[in-house]
Design a protein around this motif. Structure first.
Motif, short mmCIF file in Angstrom:
data_model
loop_
_atom_site.label_atom_id
_atom_site.label_comp_id
_atom_site.label_asym_id
_atom_site.label_seq_id
_atom_site.Cartn_x
_atom_site.Cartn_y
_atom_site.Cartn_z
N MET A 41 25.22 94.09 -63.95
CA MET A 41 25.17 95.09 -65.02
C MET A 41 26.30 94.90 -66.02
O MET A 41 26.16 95.23 -67.19
CB MET A 41 25.27 96.49 -64.42
N MET A 42 27.43 94.39 -65.55
CA MET A 42 28.59 94.23 -66.42
C MET A 42 28.53 92.95 -67.24
O MET A 42 29.32 92.78 -68.16
CB MET A 42 29.87 94.20 -65.59
N ILE A 78 50.20 101.39 -61.24
CA ILE A 78 50.35 102.69 -60.60
C ILE A 78 49.99 102.54 -59.13
O ILE A 78 48.95 101.98 -58.80
CB ILE A 78 49.41 103.73 -61.24
N ASP A 79 50.87 103.03 -58.28
CA ASP A 79 50.57 103.02 -56.84
C ASP A 79 50.21 104.44 -56.42
O ASP A 79 51.10 105.28 -56.27
CB ASP A 79 51.79 102.50 -56.07
N PRO A 80 48.89 104.71 -56.25
CA PRO A 80 48.50 106.10 -55.94
C PRO A 80 49.09 106.60 -54.64
O PRO A 80 49.36 107.80 -54.51
CB PRO A 80 46.96 106.03 -55.87
N ALA A 81 49.36 105.68 -53.70
CA ALA A 81 49.93 106.13 -52.43
C ALA A 81 51.31 106.74 -52.64
O ALA A 81 51.66 107.75 -52.04
CB ALA A 81 50.00 104.95 -51.45
N GLN A 138 52.32 107.99 -55.46
CA GLN A 138 52.19 109.19 -56.28
C GLN A 138 51.86 110.42 -55.45
O GLN A 138 52.44 111.48 -55.64
CB GLN A 138 51.08 108.99 -57.32
N VAL A 139 50.89 110.25 -54.50
CA VAL A 139 50.52 111.44 -53.74
C VAL A 139 51.59 111.82 -52.73
O VAL A 139 51.57 112.93 -52.21
CB VAL A 139 49.17 111.26 -53.01
N TYR A 185 21.60 94.40 -46.69
CA TYR A 185 21.30 93.68 -47.92
C TYR A 185 20.98 94.61 -49.07
O TYR A 185 21.52 94.49 -50.16
CB TYR A 185 20.18 92.67 -47.68
N GLY A 195 21.33 98.07 -49.09
CA GLY A 195 22.28 99.16 -49.26
C GLY A 195 23.66 98.73 -49.69
O GLY A 195 24.39 99.50 -50.29
N LEU A 252 24.21 94.16 -58.23
CA LEU A 252 23.80 94.93 -59.41
C LEU A 252 25.03 95.35 -60.21
O LEU A 252 25.05 95.28 -61.44
CB LEU A 252 23.04 96.17 -58.91
N PHE A 253 26.04 95.76 -59.46
CA PHE A 253 27.32 96.17 -60.03
C PHE A 253 27.86 95.08 -60.96
O PHE A 253 28.27 95.33 -62.08
CB PHE A 253 28.26 96.34 -58.84
N MET A 292 23.16 94.09 -52.34
CA MET A 292 22.49 94.12 -53.64
C MET A 292 23.12 95.15 -54.58
O MET A 292 23.08 94.99 -55.79
CB MET A 292 21.00 94.41 -53.47
N VAL A 293 23.73 96.20 -54.01
CA VAL A 293 24.42 97.17 -54.87
C VAL A 293 25.58 96.46 -55.57
O VAL A 293 25.79 96.63 -56.78
CB VAL A 293 24.93 98.37 -54.04
N LEU A 294 26.32 95.64 -54.82
CA LEU A 294 27.44 94.92 -55.43
C LEU A 294 26.94 93.89 -56.44
O LEU A 294 27.53 93.71 -57.50
CB LEU A 294 28.28 94.24 -54.34
#
Lengths: 206, 344
Positions: free
Chosen positions: A75-76, A176-179, A181-182, A62, A64, A71-72, A67-69
């Motif tokens: 905050m926005m 953009i697909d980073p997979a 790209q790399v 909860y 860790g 707050l995330f 609640m972080v999500l």
């Protein structure tokens, strides 16, 4: 027992005070942070009940993660507090009624008659050698394995549904697909080496 | 001497033990910053700090004095209380996690059953310091840094947690002392070998969790100035710095305990039992921890910063599937009593 009782009242007081702060703070970020305090101090209460696994997992899951999500997101938000509180007086009677009904229901079920010390006397303190995590795991994966797996599958369904909702692409966005790209390699993806004969003969150094 | 120690009240004994852990730790943090500047200096063919004390050996003290003398600037529209407690919120879990950390067989402050879970829970609290700092500063760069950091830490915590699940399946215990005991034998019975993919995932996630290069987009000075601590100065900034380095030391020490056999000697016990410095002991743990601490600096000097979407891809689409597959492999190995790790 004396010191333990002292600790219990300390953490219980912190939990209640923090819970009151959660519903009275005007700023949603402050409210979320007070809720974190309430979670941590209830985890301490669980530790006093010798439920070390539950206490630590409460903090881990909860505080860790959940609640972080929270707050995330909070905050926005750009919340106009004045409009939120505009209907306070109008809705107060209805709210008070609902709260009273809920309080009565809770007292009827978990009141001293059903959950008092007479019905559930305090269990004898388990020794330090009792491994809370191990015992809980044994119960969950043997006696309660079907309900446990069922709960897991229900959560999985919720995850799949939530992720499916995010999988919508507009065709005109330059996604953009980073997979991909790399995965690009120097050759032959990015450059092509062309062999060609020399046009001017190289001058010899002397 | 022992009688004198036993005469002290329990609270005083515990306090003295805490001081015995925290003071050397903070000293190590101070000299870790010097080591970082020196190591990266030599890797980039520079000398690094060399003016204060013999070859710069007093540089951390000079830095500390400088930071203490500086003014703590409060941004005009900052949330003052949260702005000031944010550094403390990030430092406290980094120090409190050491409570269950064993330094040698039986040498531990709180020998609890669920030690690994406790450390995981406390390290997951560190992100609050960063998020609160970013929000309370009332600055767009700080908020952007906090957002990046929160998303990154939540993503890599899952991979890290799964890597730890692999360790606890292999060891059959959450107690750090028992995890080390389960690895006893020689260098090949330590968990790095049967858990090799998880070992790699854990080390890289550890770098990402501590917001260190090449995963330091939360600070990203070329894009968002200094990220979440852009508005901090003086001691408030120094406490963030302390927390970051304390976390790096914690991750290094945990890697040594979980995957590299902690205080165990790499040679079989039959050869080295009673031999000075070759026998199991705290010095082995220190040596392994220092290696991983060096790795943090080495990585920083070697790799350019990852791009944000690629960090997310690595965490969610590469590490989490790897850990899930390898947990299954380990579970099969444990059930099949695969020698030499699980034959007993």
């Amino acid at each position: 027992m004396g010191f333990e009782k002292f600790l219990f009242y300390c953490f219980a007081a912190i939990t209640v005070a923090a819970a009151v702060m959660v519903i009275t703070r005007r700023n949603p970020v402050h409210a979320v942070l007070w809720m974190v305090v309430a979670f941590v101090s209830s985890a301490a209460l669980w530790l006093l009940l010798e439920a070390e696994f539950l206490g630590i997992v409460l903090v881990l899951v909860y505080v860790g993660a959940v609640m972080v999500l929270f707050l995330f997101v909070v905050m926005m938000l750009d919340i106009d507090i004045a409009t939120l509180r505009a209907g306070f007086i109008k809705y107060l009677p209805v709210g008070a009624l609902v709260a009273t009904v809920m309080l009565v229901e809770i007292v009827l079920i978990v009141g001293p008659g059903n959950f008092g010390l007479d019905a559930f006397p305090a269990p004898p303190a388990a020794g330090v050698e009792v491994n809370n995590t191990h015992d809980l795991g044994m119960m969950l994966y043997t006696v309660y394995v079907y309900p446990f797996e069922l709960a897991a599958v229900i959560l999985l369904v919720a995850i799949v549904a939530a992720i499916r909702l995010t999988l919508r692409h507009r065709i005109d966005t330059k996604f953009i697909d980073p997979a991909r790209q790399v995965a690009v390699r120097k050759g032959p993806d990015r450059i092509r080496i062309v062999k060609m004969p020399a046009v001017v003969e190289a001058e010899t150094q002397e | 001497m022992i009688e004198l120690w036993n005469m002290l009240p329990l609270v005083i004994q515990i306090l003295l033990k805490i001081i015995a852990i925290v003071l050397p730790l903070l000293g190590l943090v101070a000299y870790y910053t010097l080591a970082e500047r020196k190591v990266i200096g030599y890797m980039q063919v520079r000398i690094g700090p060399n003016r204060v004390g013999w070859r710069g050996s007093l540089q951390p003290i000079a830095d500390a004095v400088k930071l203490m003398m500086k003014e703590i600037v409060l941004p005009a529209k900052a949330d003052k209380t949260l702005f000031l407690i944010a550094p403390l919120i990030s430092l406290t879990p980094a120090l409190a996690a050491w409570a269950v950390f064993p330094f040698d067989a039986g040498l531990v402050l709180a020998d609890i059953h669920a030690g690994l879970l406790y450390i995981l829970a406390l390290t997951s609290l560190g992100v609050y310091g960063i998020i609160i700092a970013g929000w309370a500063s009332n600055s767009k760069y700080a908020l952007l840094g906090a957002m990046r950091s929160a998303a990154q830490i939540v993503a890599y915590e899952i991979a890290m947690g799964f890597a730890l699940v692999g360790v606890l399946v292999a060891a059959g215990s959450l107690n750090l002392g028992e995890i080390v005991a389960a690895q006893s034998g020689n260098v090949f019975t330590w968990f790095w070998l049967p858990l090799l993919p998880l070992f790699g995932v854990y080390v890289i996630s550890g770098v990402a969790e501590t917001n260190r290069a090449p995963f330091d987009v939360a600070e990203g000075e070329s894009e968002i100035v200094a990220g979440f601590h852009v508005e901090y100065s003086g001691m408030a900034f120094a406490v963030f710095f302390l927390a970051e380095y304390a976390n790096m030391i914690l991750i290094s020490a945990l890697t040594a305990i979980l995957f590299m056999g902690g205080w165990l000697s790499p040679l079989p016990q039959a050869w080295v039992s009673g031999v000075f410095l070759l026998d199991d002991g705290f010095h082995w743990l220190l040596l392994k921890t220092f290696f991983f601490m060096f790795l943090f600096l080495w990585l920083r000097a070697t790799f350019p910063r990852y791009r944000y979407d690629q960090i997310m891809r690595l965490g969610w689409k590469v590490f989490i599937p790897i850990t899930i597959v390898w947990i299954l492999v380990v579970a099969v190995g444990v059930v099949a009593k695969m020698p030499p790790w699980w034959s007993a």
